[in-house]
Design a protein around this motif. Structure first.
Motif, short mmCIF file in Angstrom:
data_model
loop_
_atom_site.label_atom_id
_atom_site.label_comp_id
_atom_site.label_asym_id
_atom_site.label_seq_id
_atom_site.Cartn_x
_atom_site.Cartn_y
_atom_site.Cartn_z
N GLN A 188 4.83 -2.04 2.57
CA GLN A 188 4.07 -0.36 3.74
C GLN A 188 3.86 -0.47 4.81
O GLN A 188 3.66 -0.29 5.99
N PHE A 190 5.36 2.96 5.89
CA PHE A 190 4.78 3.79 5.13
C PHE A 190 6.20 5.04 6.13
O PHE A 190 5.86 5.72 5.28
N ASN A 211 -0.11 -7.97 -1.19
CA ASN A 211 -0.95 -7.54 -1.54
C ASN A 211 -1.53 -7.16 -3.25
O ASN A 211 -1.09 -7.56 -4.10
N GLU A 215 -2.96 -1.53 -3.72
CA GLU A 215 -1.86 -1.44 -2.29
C GLU A 215 -0.98 -1.21 -2.88
O GLU A 215 -0.26 -0.19 -2.17
N SER A 219 1.35 2.60 -1.83
CA SER A 219 2.42 2.36 -1.78
C SER A 219 3.36 3.33 -2.52
O SER A 219 4.21 4.47 -2.15
#
Length: 337
Positions: A188, A190, A211, A215, A219
Protein backbone atom coordinates in the motif's frame (compact mmCIF):
# COMPACT_ATOMS: atom_id res chain seq x y z
CA UNK A 1 -20.08 -0.32 -16.04
CA UNK A 2 -19.44 -2.84 -18.80
CA UNK A 3 -21.17 -2.96 -22.17
CA UNK A 4 -21.15 -6.30 -23.98
CA UNK A 5 -21.48 -5.84 -27.72
CA UNK A 6 -23.32 -8.12 -30.10
CA UNK A 7 -21.30 -10.63 -32.08
CA UNK A 8 -20.32 -9.29 -35.46
CA UNK A 9 -20.26 -5.64 -34.46
CA UNK A 10 -18.00 -3.89 -36.97
CA UNK A 11 -14.81 -2.07 -35.89
CA UNK A 12 -16.34 1.20 -37.14
CA UNK A 13 -19.37 0.73 -34.90
CA UNK A 14 -17.11 -0.09 -31.94
CA UNK A 15 -15.05 3.06 -32.49
CA UNK A 16 -18.23 5.09 -32.84
CA UNK A 17 -19.39 3.89 -29.42
CA UNK A 18 -16.00 4.52 -27.83
CA UNK A 19 -15.99 8.09 -29.17
CA UNK A 20 -19.54 8.57 -27.91
CA UNK A 21 -18.67 7.69 -24.32
CA UNK A 22 -15.29 9.44 -24.37
CA UNK A 23 -17.11 12.61 -25.38
CA UNK A 24 -19.14 12.14 -22.20
CA UNK A 25 -15.83 12.22 -20.24
CA UNK A 26 -15.66 8.48 -19.52
CA UNK A 27 -12.48 6.47 -19.86
CA UNK A 28 -13.27 3.55 -22.17
CA UNK A 29 -11.40 0.26 -22.10
CA UNK A 30 -11.98 -2.08 -25.04
CA UNK A 31 -11.49 -5.80 -24.44
CA UNK A 32 -11.68 -8.17 -27.38
CA UNK A 33 -12.31 -11.67 -26.06
CA UNK A 34 -12.57 -14.95 -27.92
CA UNK A 35 -16.36 -14.82 -28.08
CA UNK A 36 -17.31 -11.20 -27.44
CA UNK A 37 -16.16 -7.58 -27.34
CA UNK A 38 -16.58 -5.62 -24.09
CA UNK A 39 -16.40 -1.90 -23.46
CA UNK A 40 -15.58 -0.96 -19.89
CA UNK A 41 -16.61 2.52 -18.79
CA UNK A 42 -14.53 4.00 -15.98
CA UNK A 43 -15.91 7.03 -14.21
CA UNK A 44 -19.12 8.06 -12.44
CA UNK A 45 -21.69 6.10 -14.45
CA UNK A 46 -24.58 6.80 -12.07
CA UNK A 47 -26.03 9.32 -14.55
CA UNK A 48 -26.22 6.72 -17.33
CA UNK A 49 -29.50 4.92 -18.00
CA UNK A 50 -28.82 1.27 -18.73
CA UNK A 51 -32.07 0.95 -20.70
CA UNK A 52 -30.95 3.74 -23.05
CA UNK A 53 -27.66 1.93 -23.67
CA UNK A 54 -29.41 -1.42 -24.18
CA UNK A 55 -31.55 0.19 -26.88
CA UNK A 56 -28.48 0.71 -29.08
CA UNK A 57 -28.50 -1.78 -31.93
CA UNK A 58 -24.94 -2.98 -31.24
CA UNK A 59 -25.42 -3.68 -27.51
CA UNK A 60 -26.15 -7.17 -26.21
CA UNK A 61 -25.96 -6.54 -22.45
CA UNK A 62 -25.13 -3.86 -19.87
CA UNK A 63 -23.84 -4.55 -16.35
CA UNK A 64 -22.98 -2.25 -13.49
CA UNK A 65 -19.78 -3.10 -11.62
CA UNK A 66 -20.04 -2.83 -7.85
CA UNK A 67 -16.42 -3.61 -6.99
CA UNK A 68 -14.14 -0.55 -6.65
CA UNK A 69 -11.41 -2.11 -8.82
CA UNK A 70 -12.11 -1.98 -12.56
CA UNK A 71 -8.97 -2.80 -14.55
CA UNK A 72 -8.23 -5.83 -12.36
CA UNK A 73 -11.84 -7.04 -12.46
CA UNK A 74 -12.64 -10.23 -14.39
CA UNK A 75 -15.99 -8.70 -15.41
CA UNK A 76 -14.02 -6.14 -17.41
CA UNK A 77 -11.59 -8.74 -18.76
CA UNK A 78 -13.15 -12.24 -18.89
CA UNK A 79 -10.08 -13.98 -20.32
CA UNK A 80 -7.05 -14.75 -18.15
CA UNK A 81 -4.19 -12.30 -18.51
CA UNK A 82 -0.94 -13.93 -19.58
CA UNK A 83 2.20 -12.05 -18.50
CA UNK A 84 5.20 -12.72 -20.74
CA UNK A 85 8.63 -12.38 -19.15
CA UNK A 86 11.33 -12.85 -21.77
CA UNK A 87 9.32 -15.68 -23.32
CA UNK A 88 8.31 -17.24 -19.99
CA UNK A 89 4.53 -17.04 -19.73
CA UNK A 90 2.60 -16.80 -16.46
CA UNK A 91 -1.19 -17.23 -16.35
CA UNK A 92 -3.80 -18.65 -18.69
CA UNK A 93 -2.64 -22.24 -18.16
CA UNK A 94 1.08 -21.35 -18.14
CA UNK A 95 2.89 -22.17 -14.88
CA UNK A 96 6.26 -20.80 -13.78
CA UNK A 97 8.57 -21.32 -10.81
CA UNK A 98 10.71 -18.44 -9.57
CA UNK A 99 13.62 -19.55 -7.38
CA UNK A 100 16.67 -18.15 -5.68
CA UNK A 101 18.00 -16.84 -2.36
CA UNK A 102 16.19 -14.37 -0.15
CA UNK A 103 19.10 -11.95 -0.43
CA UNK A 104 21.95 -11.49 -2.88
CA UNK A 105 25.15 -12.15 -0.96
CA UNK A 106 27.89 -12.56 -3.58
CA UNK A 107 28.53 -12.92 -7.30
CA UNK A 108 29.57 -16.55 -6.92
CA UNK A 109 26.49 -17.40 -4.87
CA UNK A 110 24.08 -15.96 -7.43
CA UNK A 111 25.69 -17.64 -10.42
CA UNK A 112 25.84 -20.99 -8.61
CA UNK A 113 22.22 -20.87 -7.46
CA UNK A 114 21.00 -19.60 -10.83
CA UNK A 115 22.57 -22.49 -12.69
CA UNK A 116 21.29 -25.07 -10.21
CA UNK A 117 17.66 -23.86 -10.13
CA UNK A 118 17.63 -23.63 -13.92
CA UNK A 119 18.83 -27.23 -14.16
CA UNK A 120 15.93 -28.24 -11.89
CA UNK A 121 13.36 -26.49 -14.07
CA UNK A 122 12.90 -22.98 -12.66
CA UNK A 123 11.91 -20.42 -15.28
CA UNK A 124 12.96 -17.27 -13.42
CA UNK A 125 15.46 -16.36 -10.70
CA UNK A 126 14.80 -14.31 -7.58
CA UNK A 127 17.20 -12.52 -5.27
CA UNK A 128 16.88 -9.53 -2.96
CA UNK A 129 19.27 -6.65 -3.60
CA UNK A 130 17.29 -4.32 -1.31
CA UNK A 131 16.00 -6.06 1.81
CA UNK A 132 13.23 -4.68 4.06
CA UNK A 133 13.95 -6.02 7.54
CA UNK A 134 12.04 -5.71 10.79
CA UNK A 135 15.24 -4.81 12.64
CA UNK A 136 17.39 -1.89 11.46
CA UNK A 137 20.43 -3.91 12.55
CA UNK A 138 19.74 -6.85 10.23
CA UNK A 139 21.39 -7.27 6.82
CA UNK A 140 19.73 -4.78 4.44
CA UNK A 141 21.07 -6.13 1.15
CA UNK A 142 23.88 -5.14 -1.22
CA UNK A 143 21.64 -2.64 -3.04
CA UNK A 144 23.05 -1.53 -6.44
CA UNK A 145 25.92 -4.03 -6.18
CA UNK A 146 23.34 -6.79 -5.64
CA UNK A 147 21.54 -5.88 -8.86
CA UNK A 148 24.87 -6.10 -10.69
CA UNK A 149 25.36 -9.64 -9.36
CA UNK A 150 21.80 -10.56 -10.41
CA UNK A 151 22.50 -9.35 -13.95
CA UNK A 152 25.72 -11.36 -14.05
CA UNK A 153 23.82 -14.45 -12.93
CA UNK A 154 21.22 -13.78 -15.65
CA UNK A 155 23.98 -13.61 -18.23
CA UNK A 156 25.48 -16.87 -16.97
CA UNK A 157 22.22 -18.82 -16.72
CA UNK A 158 19.84 -17.13 -19.17
CA UNK A 159 17.15 -16.83 -16.46
CA UNK A 160 15.13 -13.59 -16.21
CA UNK A 161 15.54 -11.92 -12.82
CA UNK A 162 13.03 -10.86 -10.16
CA UNK A 163 14.01 -8.48 -7.37
CA UNK A 164 12.26 -6.19 -4.90
CA UNK A 165 12.08 -2.42 -5.08
CA UNK A 166 11.85 -0.29 -1.94
CA UNK A 167 11.50 3.21 -3.32
CA UNK A 168 10.56 4.94 -6.57
CA UNK A 169 13.89 6.76 -6.28
CA UNK A 170 15.60 3.43 -7.05
CA UNK A 171 13.80 2.92 -10.38
CA UNK A 172 16.85 3.89 -12.53
CA UNK A 173 18.71 0.93 -11.00
CA UNK A 174 15.94 -1.44 -12.17
CA UNK A 175 16.06 -0.67 -15.90
CA UNK A 176 17.53 -4.10 -16.75
CA UNK A 177 15.52 -6.04 -14.14
CA UNK A 178 12.91 -8.25 -15.82
CA UNK A 179 10.27 -8.34 -13.04
CA UNK A 180 10.03 -5.75 -10.27
CA UNK A 181 8.72 -7.15 -7.01
CA UNK A 182 6.67 -5.07 -4.58
CA UNK A 183 7.01 -6.68 -1.17
CA UNK A 184 4.31 -7.18 1.44
CA UNK A 185 5.37 -4.11 3.41
CA UNK A 186 5.03 -1.88 0.35
CA UNK A 187 1.73 -3.25 -0.97
CA UNK A 188 0.00 0.00 0.00
CA UNK A 189 2.86 2.34 -0.83
CA UNK A 190 0.57 4.12 -3.27
CA UNK A 191 3.12 6.64 -4.54
CA UNK A 192 5.44 3.77 -5.46
CA UNK A 193 2.57 1.90 -7.15
CA UNK A 194 1.69 4.98 -9.21
CA UNK A 195 5.27 5.21 -10.49
CA UNK A 196 5.29 1.51 -11.37
CA UNK A 197 2.11 2.12 -13.36
CA UNK A 198 4.05 4.42 -15.67
CA UNK A 199 6.57 1.81 -16.81
CA UNK A 200 6.21 -1.10 -19.20
CA UNK A 201 7.60 -3.89 -17.04
CA UNK A 202 5.96 -6.84 -15.20
CA UNK A 203 5.25 -6.14 -11.54
CA UNK A 204 5.04 -8.94 -8.94
CA UNK A 205 2.73 -7.58 -6.24
CA UNK A 206 2.77 -9.37 -2.89
CA UNK A 207 -0.17 -9.31 -0.51
CA UNK A 208 0.44 -7.46 2.76
CA UNK A 209 0.71 -9.30 6.05
CA UNK A 210 -2.68 -8.06 7.25
CA UNK A 211 -4.45 -6.99 4.06
CA UNK A 212 -7.68 -8.25 2.55
CA UNK A 213 -8.01 -9.65 -0.95
CA UNK A 214 -9.91 -6.54 -2.03
CA UNK A 215 -7.08 -4.35 -0.75
CA UNK A 216 -4.61 -6.43 -2.77
CA UNK A 217 -6.71 -5.98 -5.91
CA UNK A 218 -7.03 -2.26 -5.23
CA UNK A 219 -3.22 -2.02 -5.04
CA UNK A 220 -3.04 -3.80 -8.40
CA UNK A 221 -5.57 -1.24 -9.65
CA UNK A 222 -3.17 1.58 -8.76
CA UNK A 223 -0.55 0.07 -11.08
CA UNK A 224 -3.00 -0.74 -13.86
CA UNK A 225 -4.70 2.66 -13.71
CA UNK A 226 -1.33 4.16 -14.68
CA UNK A 227 -1.24 2.08 -17.85
CA UNK A 228 0.86 -0.92 -16.81
CA UNK A 229 -1.32 -4.02 -17.19
CA UNK A 230 1.46 -6.56 -16.51
CA UNK A 231 0.69 -7.36 -12.90
CA UNK A 232 1.28 -10.72 -11.19
CA UNK A 233 -0.32 -11.17 -7.77
CA UNK A 234 1.34 -13.14 -4.98
CA UNK A 235 -0.21 -14.71 -1.87
CA UNK A 236 2.62 -15.05 0.68
CA UNK A 237 0.75 -15.75 3.89
CA UNK A 238 -0.99 -13.44 6.33
CA UNK A 239 -0.54 -12.75 10.03
CA UNK A 240 -2.96 -14.64 12.29
CA UNK A 241 -2.96 -15.85 15.90
CA UNK A 242 -1.18 -19.09 14.85
CA UNK A 243 2.44 -19.38 16.00
CA UNK A 244 3.38 -22.78 14.58
CA UNK A 245 4.30 -21.14 11.27
CA UNK A 246 5.81 -17.78 10.37
CA UNK A 247 2.55 -16.74 8.66
CA UNK A 248 -0.66 -18.51 7.70
CA UNK A 249 -0.94 -19.36 4.00
CA UNK A 250 -4.38 -18.25 2.82
CA UNK A 251 -4.83 -21.01 0.25
CA UNK A 252 -8.47 -19.98 -0.25
CA UNK A 253 -7.25 -16.66 -1.66
CA UNK A 254 -6.26 -18.37 -4.92
CA UNK A 255 -9.73 -19.48 -6.13
CA UNK A 256 -11.27 -16.26 -4.80
CA UNK A 257 -8.81 -14.06 -6.70
CA UNK A 258 -9.15 -16.21 -9.83
CA UNK A 259 -12.92 -15.70 -9.72
CA UNK A 260 -12.73 -11.96 -9.11
CA UNK A 261 -9.74 -11.07 -11.26
CA UNK A 262 -8.12 -12.06 -14.54
CA UNK A 263 -4.59 -11.44 -13.24
CA UNK A 264 -2.21 -14.37 -12.70
CA UNK A 265 -1.58 -15.27 -9.07
CA UNK A 266 1.32 -17.20 -7.58
CA UNK A 267 2.12 -18.58 -4.12
CA UNK A 268 5.18 -17.98 -1.92
CA UNK A 269 5.32 -21.09 0.30
CA UNK A 270 8.69 -20.10 1.77
CA UNK A 271 7.52 -16.89 3.45
CA UNK A 272 4.11 -18.37 4.24
CA UNK A 273 5.49 -21.06 6.53
CA UNK A 274 9.03 -19.98 7.29
CA UNK A 275 9.91 -23.69 7.52
CA UNK A 276 11.72 -25.44 4.66
CA UNK A 277 10.01 -28.85 5.02
CA UNK A 278 6.61 -27.21 4.48
CA UNK A 279 7.54 -25.80 1.05
CA UNK A 280 6.74 -29.05 -0.77
CA UNK A 281 3.22 -29.70 0.61
CA UNK A 282 2.21 -26.04 0.32
CA UNK A 283 3.44 -25.99 -3.27
CA UNK A 284 1.31 -29.02 -4.09
CA UNK A 285 -1.72 -27.38 -2.49
CA UNK A 286 -1.13 -24.17 -4.46
CA UNK A 287 -1.12 -26.04 -7.77
CA UNK A 288 -4.25 -27.98 -6.82
CA UNK A 289 -6.30 -24.81 -6.16
CA UNK A 290 -5.26 -23.15 -9.41
CA UNK A 291 -2.14 -21.06 -8.77
CA UNK A 292 -0.19 -19.91 -11.83
CA UNK A 293 3.23 -20.30 -10.25
CA UNK A 294 5.48 -20.48 -7.20
CA UNK A 295 8.27 -18.33 -5.80
CA UNK A 296 10.62 -20.46 -3.70
CA UNK A 297 13.71 -19.56 -1.71
CA UNK A 298 16.82 -21.59 -2.57
CA UNK A 299 20.24 -21.03 -1.01
CA UNK A 300 23.49 -22.87 -1.65
CA UNK A 301 24.24 -22.91 2.10
CA UNK A 302 21.08 -22.11 4.13
CA UNK A 303 22.82 -22.53 7.50
CA UNK A 304 25.04 -19.54 6.69
CA UNK A 305 22.42 -17.44 4.88
CA UNK A 306 22.32 -13.76 5.82
CA UNK A 307 18.53 -13.79 5.59
CA UNK A 308 15.77 -16.41 6.07
CA UNK A 309 17.98 -19.50 6.06
CA UNK A 310 15.41 -21.56 7.99
CA UNK A 311 12.91 -21.42 5.13
CA UNK A 312 15.41 -21.82 2.28
CA UNK A 313 15.89 -25.07 0.39
CA UNK A 314 19.24 -26.41 -0.69
CA UNK A 315 19.62 -26.93 -4.45
CA UNK A 316 19.23 -30.67 -3.88
CA UNK A 317 16.01 -30.21 -1.89
CA UNK A 318 14.69 -27.82 -4.54
CA UNK A 319 15.37 -30.42 -7.23
CA UNK A 320 13.24 -32.94 -5.33
CA UNK A 321 10.41 -30.42 -4.91
CA UNK A 322 10.54 -29.59 -8.61
CA UNK A 323 10.09 -33.24 -9.54
CA UNK A 324 6.81 -33.21 -7.61
CA UNK A 325 5.84 -29.81 -9.02
CA UNK A 326 6.30 -30.95 -12.62
CA UNK A 327 4.18 -34.05 -12.12
CA UNK A 328 1.42 -32.11 -10.33
CA UNK A 329 1.37 -29.29 -12.89
CA UNK A 330 0.97 -31.84 -15.68
CA UNK A 331 -1.77 -33.67 -13.78
CA UNK A 332 -3.78 -30.44 -13.50
CA UNK A 333 -3.39 -29.65 -17.18
CA UNK A 334 -1.02 -26.71 -17.03
CA UNK A 335 2.24 -26.22 -18.94
CA UNK A 336 5.68 -25.10 -17.84
CA UNK A 337 7.18 -23.22 -20.78
Amino acid sequence: MIIILKKGTSPDKVNEMINHFENMNFQVQEVRGVHETILGLIGDTSSLDTDDIKSMDTVAEVKRIQEPYKNANRKFHPDDTIVDVCGRKIGGGHFQVIAGPCSVESREQMISVANSVKASGAGLMRGGAFKPRTSPYSFQGLRAEGIEYLLEAKKASGLPIVTEIMSAAHLPLFEDVDVIQVGARNMQNFELLKELGKINKPILLKRGLANTIEELLMSAEYIMAGGNKNVILCERGIRTFETATRNTLDISAIPIIKKQSHLPVIIDPSHAAGIRWMVQPLSMAAIAVGADGLIIEVHNNPEKALCDGAQSLTPEQFDQVMNDVKRTVTFFGKTMD
